[in-house]
Design an enzyme around this catalytic site. Structure first.
Site, PDB file in Angstrom:
ATOM      1  N   ALA A 101       0.811  -1.205   0.000  1.00 24.58           N
ATOM      2  CA  ALA A 101       0.000   0.000   0.000  1.00 24.58           C
ATOM      3  C   ALA A 101       0.852   1.267   0.000  1.00 24.58           C
ATOM      4  O   ALA A 101       0.464   2.281  -0.557  1.00 24.58           O
ATOM      5  CB  ALA A 101      -0.903  -0.022   1.219  1.00 24.58           C
TER       6      ALA A 101
ATOM      7  N   ASP B  92      -4.424  -8.400  10.265  1.00 28.07           N
ATOM      8  CA  ASP B  92      -4.398  -8.221   8.822  1.00 28.07           C
ATOM      9  C   ASP B  92      -3.906  -9.481   8.122  1.00 28.07           C
ATOM     10  O   ASP B  92      -3.150  -9.412   7.169  1.00 28.07           O
ATOM     11  CB  ASP B  92      -3.492  -7.032   8.490  1.00 28.07           C
ATOM     12  CG  ASP B  92      -3.769  -6.499   7.095  1.00 28.07           C
ATOM     13  OD1 ASP B  92      -4.856  -6.789   6.552  1.00 28.07           O
ATOM     14  OD2 ASP B  92      -2.899  -5.806   6.544  1.00 28.07           O
TER      15      ASP B  92
HETATM   16  N1  ATP Z   1      10.280 -10.685   2.997  1.00 33.55           N
HETATM   17  C1  ATP Z   1       9.755 -10.855   1.784  1.00 33.55           C
HETATM   18  N2  ATP Z   1      10.282 -11.755   0.937  1.00 33.55           N
HETATM   19  C2  ATP Z   1       9.739 -11.936  -0.275  1.00 33.55           C
HETATM   20  N3  ATP Z   1       8.694 -11.258  -0.755  1.00 33.55           N
HETATM   21  C3  ATP Z   1       8.117 -10.352   0.032  1.00 33.55           C
HETATM   22  C4  ATP Z   1       8.608 -10.092   1.343  1.00 33.55           C
HETATM   23  N4  ATP Z   1       7.836  -9.141   1.889  1.00 33.55           N
HETATM   24  C5  ATP Z   1       6.915  -8.826   0.974  1.00 33.55           C
HETATM   25  N5  ATP Z   1       7.072  -9.544  -0.152  1.00 33.55           N
HETATM   26  C6  ATP Z   1       6.260  -9.481  -1.380  1.00 33.55           C
HETATM   27  O1  ATP Z   1       5.745  -8.179  -1.549  1.00 33.55           O
HETATM   28  C7  ATP Z   1       4.326  -8.209  -1.470  1.00 33.55           C
HETATM   29  C8  ATP Z   1       3.816  -6.993  -0.759  1.00 33.55           C
HETATM   30  O2  ATP Z   1       4.380  -6.992   0.526  1.00 33.55           O
HETATM   31  P1  ATP Z   1       3.489  -6.705   1.766  1.00 33.55           P
HETATM   32  O3  ATP Z   1       2.259  -7.511   1.709  1.00 33.55           O
HETATM   33  O4  ATP Z   1       4.340  -6.837   2.950  1.00 33.55           O
HETATM   34  O5  ATP Z   1       3.192  -5.201   1.434  1.00 33.55           O
HETATM   35  P2  ATP Z   1       2.205  -4.270   2.166  1.00 33.55           P
HETATM   36  O6  ATP Z   1       2.699  -2.898   1.983  1.00 33.55           O
HETATM   37  O7  ATP Z   1       2.052  -4.769   3.518  1.00 33.55           O
HETATM   38  O8  ATP Z   1       0.880  -4.449   1.393  1.00 33.55           O
HETATM   39  P3  ATP Z   1      -0.349  -5.309   1.827  1.00 33.55           P
HETATM   40  O9  ATP Z   1      -0.615  -5.013   3.257  1.00 33.55           O
HETATM   41  O10 ATP Z   1      -1.395  -4.830   0.902  1.00 33.55           O
HETATM   42  O11 ATP Z   1       0.020  -6.740   1.620  1.00 33.55           O
HETATM   43  C9  ATP Z   1       3.982  -9.502  -0.753  1.00 33.55           C
HETATM   44  O12 ATP Z   1       2.705  -9.955  -1.087  1.00 33.55           O
HETATM   45  C10 ATP Z   1       5.074 -10.416  -1.256  1.00 33.55           C
HETATM   46  O13 ATP Z   1       4.788 -10.935  -2.525  1.00 33.55           O
END
Ligand code: ATP
Lengths: 178, 472
Positions: free
Chosen positions: B108, B221
């Site tokens: 996001a 979440d």
């Molecule tokens: N440590 C990690 N290793 C590999 N891929 C990751 C990692 N962290 C995040 N990702 C990838 O990036 C995507 C988005 O990360 P994340 O979900 O943490 O983002 P966000 O900002 O929290 O968004 P949301 O809450 O909508 O998921 C994840 O769905 C995953 O595919």
């Protein structure tokens, strides 16, 4: 308009302000050299890096009071004025903000210099480190001294005396020298 | 109070900031908070350092099999590690210490990149969070407290955070890279899982959620995007606290406002007065086409700041307050999606999803064309239910759907899908093509004091990581 008589003692030595600090209890917990730890490493972080960072933070707040007009000399007492040694090795009087700016810039450059404060792994401290450190120390304490002398009332108005006292509290022996 | 004798030099000082400039108060406040934070961290660090030493000394003392000399060497070694740690505190980590390999995800508030640390060549996932956007969304309240816990937690079930730092625009989280992608991507690829595969992922999620709860946290979440797959095909939760959990709007007031505004929109005057109870009909059934549309949009929804509400428990957006039970609801919704192919309350609009979740009693339905075992359906129904009737972790583990699961060895058994990786930086499990190229690094602009303050205490380096680097 009548001025109140100046207090006998400097404000910063008066109760309750002199006791105010952020750490309750013994500052030794955080300042004593931990067993088995390299003293250079400890001094570099605890006494310099952090001390400088915290002082810088606070001086930043006071810049509005510490001006060329208000502080035309680097004073730390009625008769105590620090002088800066310029490139020609002459002692010169500077307004406090200029003096402090020189000090802070000079220290920052040292802290950023890997030859003085090594940051890479395996890199040793230079043999001159202890004397460099003493030098830096003296200058940083002067900055503290000036603030205590010239700006303590403002610190009290800002309710920041515990914060401001703390870095010095962490250095009990040196405090007496100020 | 106040009657105790004051010292003779006691001064009554009239504090007043009259005549001080407008900027000085927030600035002073900022400096104060930074110093308070500094001392708190310093004291904690001293205590921890002391514990490490005492522990080692005690262990060596009790060990009569090694020589005095070796004991000394071990103690010196600890001192060396601690010294290295101190040095690292002076070392400023920044963006320039990492090389971006690829953008692998989008959240996001920014993207997630696969990066390599330039000096060690180690691979990490780096998540960028835009400060401005987070401020606008009021997502700061949680940052500090949760970061503190995350920084201390080491669990196989939670993505490890190694470093964090910031510049005026972004917060950067450097985490362990999980090369297997996430469960959302897997669900997009496979549509549904067999019950055996679902059992594996759900069982692992149970342990992961339990680990979060044991740290004193509620994730709030949990959704397929946050369930990541490691190199062996096992699960880890991301987005916990720091990473993302905090940035979604889980404040009940927020949901309330959202619901009100959504209602307001579809309620034009006359109709509203005539029919004041329920003016906004919900699309009760989703056609196949609508489900396909939902799926096609799934990724986009994941990238938006509003996020998908599909997995959120009803008590979270009612004014009732909630506890850790809410995470078990989310698990139920994910289990449903794994088995059925879409989440239980999926709708054409977010607003409909909210409404359906609040009236889950009327909307939880298992489609006729999908065959589910009695146990699977029962598990879902006991999770997607009111908070007071929902199963707790012990009951979940004993539920017949999980019959045969060995909860103690789960993480060491072979996973149903083990990623086939060609290299350390293989990104074939990520939708890299869909994600635009890395944008130019925005030039650093001077941040204002208030903004930086909100992110106070963010800069963080992990001790264990440093230890492991040193030990190698
Ligand atoms: N440590 C990690 N290793 C590999 N891929 C990751 C990692 N962290 C995040 N990702 C990838 O990036 C995507 C988005 O990360 P994340 O979900 O943490 O983002 P966000 O900002 O929290 O968004 P949301 O809450 O909508 O998921 C994840 O769905 C995953 O595919």
């Amino acid at each position: 308009q009548q001025q109140p008589p100046p207090p006998q003692k400097a404000l910063y030595l008066c109760s309750p302000f002199v006791e105010a600090a952020l750490v309750k209890g013994n500052f030794k917990t955080i300042v004593m050299l931990p067993k088995y730890v390299d003293i250079m490493e400890w001094v570099a972080v605890n006494r310099f890096f952090d001390f400088y960072t915290n002082l810088n933070e606070f001086y930043g707040v006071l810049t509005e009071f510490c001006t060329q007009q208000n502080c035309p000399t680097m004073s730390a007492g009625a008769t105590l004025n620090y002088t800066w040694i310029n490139q020609d090795r002459k002692h010169v009087h500077l307004p406090a903000p200029t003096y402090i700016d020189y000090v802070m810039t000079w220290v920052q450059n040292m802290l950023d210099d890997d030859n003085v404060f090594p940051t890479k792994s395996g890199q040793d401290f230079p043999p001159s480190f202890p004397s460099t450190v003493k030098h830096i120390y003296r200058q940083l304490l002067r900055v503290f001294a000036h603030i205590y002398h010239a700006h303590y009332a403002q610190i009290l108005h800002l309710r920041s005396e515990p914060h401001f006292n703390s870095p010095l509290r962490a250095l009990p022996r040196l405090r007496q020298r100020v | 109070a106040g009657t105790s004798a004051k010292p003779s030099d006691y001064i009554y000082f009239d504090r007043s900031t009259d005549g001080f400039s407008e900027e000085i108060l927030p600035r002073a406040k900022g400096a104060q908070m930074k110093l308070e934070h500094y001392y708190k961290v310093a004291v904690d660090a001293a205590i921890e350092r002391n514990q490490r030493r005492v522990e080692l000394e005690r262990r060596l003392q009790g060990d009569h099999t090694i020589s005095e000399e070796r004991k000394q060497r071990q103690l010196q070694q600890l001192g060396k590690k601690e010294s290295t740690f101190l040095r690292l505190r002076r070392t400023k980590l920044g963006l320039s210490d990492f090389r971006t390999v690829k953008v692998i995800g989008k959240g996001a508030f920014g993207e997630v990149r696969l990066v390599q640390k330039t000096d060690s060549g180690k691979v990490y996932a780096m998540k960028l969070l835009n400060k401005e956007a987070m401020l606008q969304k009021d997502q700061l309240a949680h940052v500090r407290a949760e970061r503190d816990v995350l920084a201390e937690s080491v669990s196989d079930w939670i993505v490890q955070l190694y470093y964090s730092f910031q510049d005026p625009i972004y917060l950067y989280l450097v985490m362990e890279f999980l090369p297997g992608g996430d469960l959302m991507t897997m669900l997009i690829k496979y549509d549904t899982f067999s019950e055996d595969v679902t059992r594996f992922y759900m069982a692992e999620c149970v342990l992961a959620i339990e680990a979060v709860h044991q740290l004193g946290f509620i994730h709030r979440d949990i959704k397929p995007d946050n369930i990541l797959i490691d190199k062996d095909g096992h699960v880890k939760l991301s987005d916990f606290g720091l990473s993302t959990g905090f940035h979604k709007q889980h404040d009940s007031n927020y949901y309330q406002r959202l619901l009100e505004s959504a209602n307001g929109q579809s309620t034009n005057g006359a109709q509203a007065s005539r029919n004041s109870v329920m003016v906004n009909p919900i699309n009760l059934t989703m056609t196949n086409e609508q489900i396909q549309t939902w799926k096609a949009n799934r990724r986009k929804l994941a990238y938006s700041t509003v996020g998908t509400p599909d997995y959120i428990a009803p008590e979270i957006f009612q004014q009732k307050g909630y506890g850790k039970e809410c995470d078990w609801w989310s698990l139920g919704a994910i289990a449903f999606e794994c088995l059925v192919g879409y989440p239980p309350f999926c709708s054409e609009s977010t607003h409909d999803t909210y409404q359906k979740i609040i009236q889950w009693q009327y909307h939880l339905a298992f489609p006729d064309d999908v065959h589910l075992s009695r146990q699977a359906e029962d598990l879902v129904r006991r999770l997607i239910t009111s908070a007071d009737r929902r199963l707790n972790v012990q009951e979940i583990k004993k539920h017949s759907f999980f019959y045969g699961v060995d909860w103690t060895t789960l993480r060491s058994i072979e996973a149903p899908f083990v990623p086939m990786l060609r290299s350390l930086t293989d990104t074939s499990y990520f939708p890299v093509n869909e994600l635009e190229q890395v944008p130019e690094d925005a030039p650093a602009v001077a941040g204002d004091a208030a903004k930086d303050l909100a992110f106070l205490g963010y800069t963080f380096k992990r001790f264990s990581n440093i230890l492991s680097c040193i030990l190698e």
